[in-house]
Design a protein around this motif. Structure first.
Motif, PDB file in Angstrom:
ATOM      1  N   ASN A 129       0.821  -1.212   0.000  1.00  0.00           N
ATOM      2  CA  ASN A 129       0.000   0.000   0.000  1.00  0.00           C
ATOM      3  C   ASN A 129       0.856   1.263   0.000  1.00  0.00           C
ATOM      4  OD1 ASN A 129      -2.285  -1.552   0.095  1.00  0.00           O
ATOM      5  ND2 ASN A 129      -3.051  -0.739   2.038  1.00  0.00           N
ATOM      6  N   ARG A 130       0.418   2.237  -0.790  1.00  0.00           N
ATOM      7  CA  ARG A 130       1.096   3.527  -0.844  1.00  0.00           C
ATOM      8  C   ARG A 130       0.452   4.492   0.151  1.00  0.00           C
ATOM      9  NH1 ARG A 130      -0.310   4.509  -6.956  1.00  0.00           N
ATOM     10  NH2 ARG A 130      -2.216   3.575  -6.087  1.00  0.00           N
ATOM     11  N   PRO A 131       1.177   5.508   0.596  1.00  0.00           N
ATOM     12  CA  PRO A 131       0.543   6.524   1.441  1.00  0.00           C
ATOM     13  C   PRO A 131      -0.652   7.150   0.722  1.00  0.00           C
ATOM     14  CG  PRO A 131       2.932   6.789   1.466  1.00  0.00           C
ATOM     15  CD  PRO A 131       2.623   5.769   0.410  1.00  0.00           C
ATOM     16  N   GLY A 132      -1.772   7.231   1.433  1.00  0.00           N
ATOM     17  CA  GLY A 132      -2.971   7.813   0.824  1.00  0.00           C
ATOM     18  C   GLY A 132      -3.626   6.924  -0.209  1.00  0.00           C
ATOM     19  N   GLU A 133      -3.464   5.627  -0.103  1.00  0.00           N
ATOM     20  CA  GLU A 133      -3.976   4.699  -1.129  1.00  0.00           C
ATOM     21  C   GLU A 133      -5.459   4.908  -1.451  1.00  0.00           C
ATOM     22  OE1 GLU A 133      -3.248   1.946  -3.969  1.00  0.00           O
ATOM     23  OE2 GLU A 133      -1.753   2.070  -2.380  1.00  0.00           O
ATOM     24  N   PRO A 134      -6.367   4.995  -0.472  1.00  0.00           N
ATOM     25  CA  PRO A 134      -7.779   5.200  -0.827  1.00  0.00           C
ATOM     26  C   PRO A 134      -8.022   6.520  -1.549  1.00  0.00           C
ATOM     27  CG  PRO A 134      -7.548   4.479   1.459  1.00  0.00           C
ATOM     28  CD  PRO A 134      -6.178   4.834   0.976  1.00  0.00           C
ATOM     29  N   LEU A 135      -7.286   7.576  -1.152  1.00  0.00           N
ATOM     30  CA  LEU A 135      -7.455   8.872  -1.805  1.00  0.00           C
ATOM     31  C   LEU A 135      -6.936   8.842  -3.233  1.00  0.00           C
ATOM     32  CD1 LEU A 135      -6.409  11.294   1.089  1.00  0.00           C
ATOM     33  CD2 LEU A 135      -8.667  10.358   0.552  1.00  0.00           C
ATOM     34  N   LEU A 136      -5.854   8.102  -3.457  1.00  0.00           N
ATOM     35  CA  LEU A 136      -5.333   7.955  -4.814  1.00  0.00           C
ATOM     36  C   LEU A 136      -6.366   7.275  -5.712  1.00  0.00           C
ATOM     37  CD1 LEU A 136      -1.704   6.836  -3.914  1.00  0.00           C
ATOM     38  CD2 LEU A 136      -2.311   8.916  -5.161  1.00  0.00           C
ATOM     39  N   GLU A 149      -4.316  16.475   0.480  1.00  0.00           N
ATOM     40  CA  GLU A 149      -4.295  15.419   1.496  1.00  0.00           C
ATOM     41  C   GLU A 149      -3.305  14.324   1.112  1.00  0.00           C
ATOM     42  OE1 GLU A 149      -5.794  15.311   4.364  1.00  0.00           O
ATOM     43  OE2 GLU A 149      -7.095  17.068   4.189  1.00  0.00           O
ATOM     44  N   ILE A 150      -3.264  13.974  -0.167  1.00  0.00           N
ATOM     45  CA  ILE A 150      -2.319  12.946  -0.627  1.00  0.00           C
ATOM     46  C   ILE A 150      -0.888  13.407  -0.426  1.00  0.00           C
ATOM     47  CG2 ILE A 150      -1.445  11.770  -2.686  1.00  0.00           C
ATOM     48  CD1 ILE A 150      -4.399  11.715  -3.676  1.00  0.00           C
ATOM     49  N   GLU A 151      -0.602  14.668  -0.761  1.00  0.00           N
ATOM     50  CA  GLU A 151       0.756  15.195  -0.576  1.00  0.00           C
ATOM     51  C   GLU A 151       1.172  15.144   0.889  1.00  0.00           C
ATOM     52  OE1 GLU A 151       0.555  19.055  -2.272  1.00  0.00           O
ATOM     53  OE2 GLU A 151       0.603  18.347  -4.350  1.00  0.00           O
ATOM     54  N   ALA A 152       0.238  15.441   1.795  1.00  0.00           N
ATOM     55  CA  ALA A 152       0.553  15.390   3.218  1.00  0.00           C
ATOM     56  C   ALA A 152       0.866  13.967   3.647  1.00  0.00           C
ATOM     57  CB  ALA A 152      -0.621  15.941   4.027  1.00  0.00           C
ATOM     58  N   ARG A 153       0.075  12.997   3.187  1.00  0.00           N
ATOM     59  CA  ARG A 153       0.320  11.598   3.539  1.00  0.00           C
ATOM     60  C   ARG A 153       1.630  11.093   2.940  1.00  0.00           C
ATOM     61  NH1 ARG A 153      -4.636  12.754   4.193  1.00  0.00           N
ATOM     62  NH2 ARG A 153      -6.108  11.546   5.446  1.00  0.00           N
ATOM     63  N   GLU A 154       1.935  11.542   1.740  1.00  0.00           N
ATOM     64  CA  GLU A 154       3.203  11.139   1.129  1.00  0.00           C
ATOM     65  C   GLU A 154       4.395  11.708   1.902  1.00  0.00           C
ATOM     66  OE1 GLU A 154       1.801  10.574  -3.544  1.00  0.00           O
ATOM     67  OE2 GLU A 154       2.611  12.501  -2.861  1.00  0.00           O
ATOM     68  N   ALA A 155       4.268  12.937   2.373  1.00  0.00           N
ATOM     69  CA  ALA A 155       5.361  13.549   3.128  1.00  0.00           C
ATOM     70  C   ALA A 155       5.603  12.798   4.436  1.00  0.00           C
ATOM     71  CB  ALA A 155       5.044  15.018   3.412  1.00  0.00           C
ATOM     72  N   VAL A 156       4.530  12.486   5.162  1.00  0.00           N
ATOM     73  CA  VAL A 156       4.673  11.737   6.406  1.00  0.00           C
ATOM     74  C   VAL A 156       5.158  10.324   6.117  1.00  0.00           C
ATOM     75  CG1 VAL A 156       3.424  10.773   8.378  1.00  0.00           C
ATOM     76  CG2 VAL A 156       2.964  13.116   7.640  1.00  0.00           C
TER      77      VAL A 156
END
Length: 264
Positions: free
Chosen positions: A87-94, A113-120
């Motif tokens: 799973n990638r960060p923010g998978e459901p949002l992607l 929101e995806i960018e924030a999850r990717e950063a974390v």
């Protein structure tokens, strides 16, 4: 022997390097974390060492593959459609962004929101070099998601991500408010998620709210059970009191990556 190919597996810089014959059969692999070369065929020892030499860090241990631990046997038996590790960060949002039909404002919010999850997620994945393990987008009953699940020396952490949007972020006992937007139940949700994780994994789990790109962060003095962090997150986790030995962390990670652990 000519024709040996070195192929990576797992996240860049962290997974194993497999050494394959021209027909695709593996003859060895190099584990970067343990600095060990596992040989499947001793007759290829010198060729394997020559092929891996550009990738080695110091003098590696060389020998037959170690006997799998119970956690490794569980991982090897896990069906791909039940494995949460990819799973990638923010998978459901992607998925919502790619396959849904959001309007312009919703699309902009999803990207943020995806960018924030990717950063974390990137910061947490960097901890893998220090014996931590991370999963993203862990599903919960009822359709909820744990943005990031971190398991390592200091224990188990459930991390919710808040995009600060360069505004003031206020975290209270139940809600988080970003700027003038309506309050969001991030604190309440991650507290419940951590309680569910503790039951599912049979181990204590700490709820964490990670705030990304905020102008300022204010935390209510009564909020004591949920950690509110801003990047960089690394110092908090690396300086926390050790609670798990590596075999215990590996066993918990093997259990956590199985979807049926969360959605029985």
């Amino acid at each position: 022997m000519r024709g040996l190919k070195v192929l990576p597996s797992g996240r860049p810089g962290m997974g194993r390097l497999f050494v394959n014959l021209p027909d695709g059969r593996a003859v060895a692999w190099y584990d970067r974390r343990t600095n060990r070369i596992s040989l499947l065929d001793e007759t290829h020892r010198e060729a394997v060492l020559a092929a891996l030499r550009p990738y080695l860090s110091g003098e590696p241990a060389v020998g037959p593959p170690p006997v799998p631990t119970p956690a490794e046997r569980l991982r090897l038996a896990l069906a791909p459609d039940r494995d949460l590790a990819p799973n990638r960060p923010g998978e459901p949002l992607l998925g919502e962004l790619a396959y849904g039909s959001p309007g312009t404002r919703t699309r902009h919010r999803l990207r943020r929101e995806i960018e924030a999850r990717e950063a974390v997620g990137a910061e947490l994945e960097a901890l893998e070099a220090m014996d931590w393990r991370v999963l993203h987008a862990v599903p919960l009953p009822g359709g909820g998601v744990i943005d990031h699940l971190l398991i390592g020396p200091a224990g188990v952490f459930c991390v919710a991500t808040v995009a600060g949007r360069r505004q003031r972020v206020r975290a209270g006992d139940l809600l988080v408010t970003v700027g003038r937007a309506d309050p969001r139940p991030d604190v309440r949700h991650i507290r419940r998620a951590a309680a569910h994780a503790a039951r599912a994994l049979r181990a204590p789990a700490t709820p964490v709210v990670a705030v990304v790109d905020a102008a300022t962060v204010e935390v209510a003095p009564t909020l004591r059970d949920v950690r509110v962090l801003q990047p960089a997150l690394t110092p908090y986790f690396t300086t926390a009191t050790p609670a798990l030995k590596p075999p215990d962390a590996d066993a918990l990670f093997s259990l956590a990556r199985d979807t049926s652990t969360w959605l029985p």
